[in-house]
Write an enzyme that holds these catalytic residues in place. Structure first.
Site, PDB file in Angstrom:
ATOM      1  N   ARG A  42       0.848  -1.196   0.000  1.00  0.00           N
ATOM      2  CA  ARG A  42       0.000   0.000   0.000  1.00  0.00           C
ATOM      3  C   ARG A  42       0.882   1.245   0.000  1.00  0.00           C
ATOM      4  NH1 ARG A  42      -5.143  -0.735   3.860  1.00  0.00           N
ATOM      5  NH2 ARG A  42      -4.652   1.465   4.105  1.00  0.00           N
ATOM      6  N   ASP A 101       2.113   5.186  -0.274  1.00  0.00           N
ATOM      7  CA  ASP A 101       1.612   6.457   0.235  1.00  0.00           C
ATOM      8  C   ASP A 101       1.324   7.432  -0.900  1.00  0.00           C
ATOM      9  OD1 ASP A 101       1.885   5.576   2.847  1.00  0.00           O
ATOM     10  OD2 ASP A 101       3.884   6.460   3.104  1.00  0.00           O
ATOM     11  N   TYR A 147      12.118  -1.486  -3.471  1.00  0.00           N
ATOM     12  CA  TYR A 147      11.882  -0.088  -3.845  1.00  0.00           C
ATOM     13  C   TYR A 147      13.177   0.547  -4.328  1.00  0.00           C
ATOM     14  CZ  TYR A 147       7.315   0.124  -1.449  1.00  0.00           C
ATOM     15  OH  TYR A 147       6.011  -0.061  -1.073  1.00  0.00           O
ATOM     16  N   ARG A 150      11.265   5.716   3.113  1.00  0.00           N
ATOM     17  CA  ARG A 150      11.664   7.127   3.052  1.00  0.00           C
ATOM     18  C   ARG A 150      12.430   7.554   4.301  1.00  0.00           C
ATOM     19  NH1 ARG A 150       7.016  10.860   2.088  1.00  0.00           N
ATOM     20  NH2 ARG A 150       5.556   9.252   2.792  1.00  0.00           N
TER      21      ARG A 150
END
Length: 270
Positions: free
Chosen positions: A50, A52, A110, A195
């Site tokens: 999921r 952001d 990622y 992040r």
């Protein structure tokens, strides 16, 4: 009901994240609306990761249960129902028995892209800008100490009842002139974790955070203010990995089991 795997890509800039939210344009909302138009009934999509608001994907995976096996033209039909073309269904396939897009996954990978010194306006939607030199060798040393099974509470936005224990499988930095690219892979990530990991490394690369201080973050029992979380624009989900078909159901069961601090202690002593 046949379970169908959907392979997706999207530019997250104009989405309020993945999860459906009333009154907001989201990836899940757009995809479920397109699916409902094609199959003529409401459907619910389950996703591997999921993302952001503002986060992109080139290798997202989801599943949906339909009344019949998918038409070969389904991917094209779904993509054509998103006129903005910022979400594309790249492939549709009949899922193997036991497949769960979320719980059967063994890793998510990622990439985070950072422009340094001079901003490229053509890359502003898919990269962050840090207008200074960064010590990428120091950033790699910081990334190395974070790899492993740990409690990443310092790097996660807290969610009631959710564990922050994760297995960070790899974390590497590569430089391409003024572009730095982090590749981060884990079994799963908690909210804002990627992040925040990148932000901690950037703080080390700027000289604001020492290597020992970065390592000590793994002992924190809550979110840290020692670094800044990076902007969403630089982050892209590039791959979701799954085991062999005969291991899908077993992996889903393992993934549903909640990890505890004892798991971290056992891993440290192994």
């Amino acid at each position: 009901m046949p379970r169908v795997r959907l392979d997706l890509a999207y530019d997250g800039t104009d989405f309020a994240g993945w999860a459906a939210q009333p009154g907001l344009r989201t990836c899940q909302g757009v995809l479920e609306e397109a699916l409902a138009t094609v199959v003529r009934r409401p459907v619910r999509v389950t996703v591997a990761g999921r993302t952001d608001a503002g986060v992109h994907a080139s290798g997202q995976v989801a599943h949906v249960d339909l009344d019949e096996a998918p038409d070969p033209r389904l991917a094209h039909r779904l993509s054509s129902l998103v006129p903005e073309r910022d979400l594309v269904v790249r492939a549709v396939s009949l899922a193997p028995e036991g497949f769960d897009a979320r719980f059967s996954a063994v890793h998510r990978r990622y990439e985070y892209r950072i422009q340094t010194r001079v901003a490229d306006p053509l890359a502003r939607r898919t990269s962050a800008f840090v207008p200074r030199d960064l010590d990428d060798a120091a950033m790699q040393r910081a990334a190395d100490v974070l790899v492993g099974l740990h409690d990443f509470a310092a790097f996660c936005k807290p969610r009631e009842g959710a564990t922050t224990i994760r297995s960070l499988q790899s974390f590497t930095w590569q430089r391409h002139d003024d572009l730095l690219v982090a590749t981060v892979q884990a079994d799963a990530f908690c909210h804002s974790m990627v992040r925040s990991l990148v932000g901690a490394c950037v703080a080390v690369g700027e000289g604001r955070l020492g290597l020992a201080e970065a390592a000590a973050l793994l002992d924190a029992d809550g979110r840290s203010s020692a670094f800044r979380m990076m902007a969403a624009a630089g982050l892209t989900l590039v791959e979701v990995g799954y085991p062999a078909d005969d291991e899908l159901a077993a992996q889903a069961e393992r993934a549903r089991a909640r990890r505890t601090a004892d798991d971290v202690t056992a891993a440290a002593g192994a």
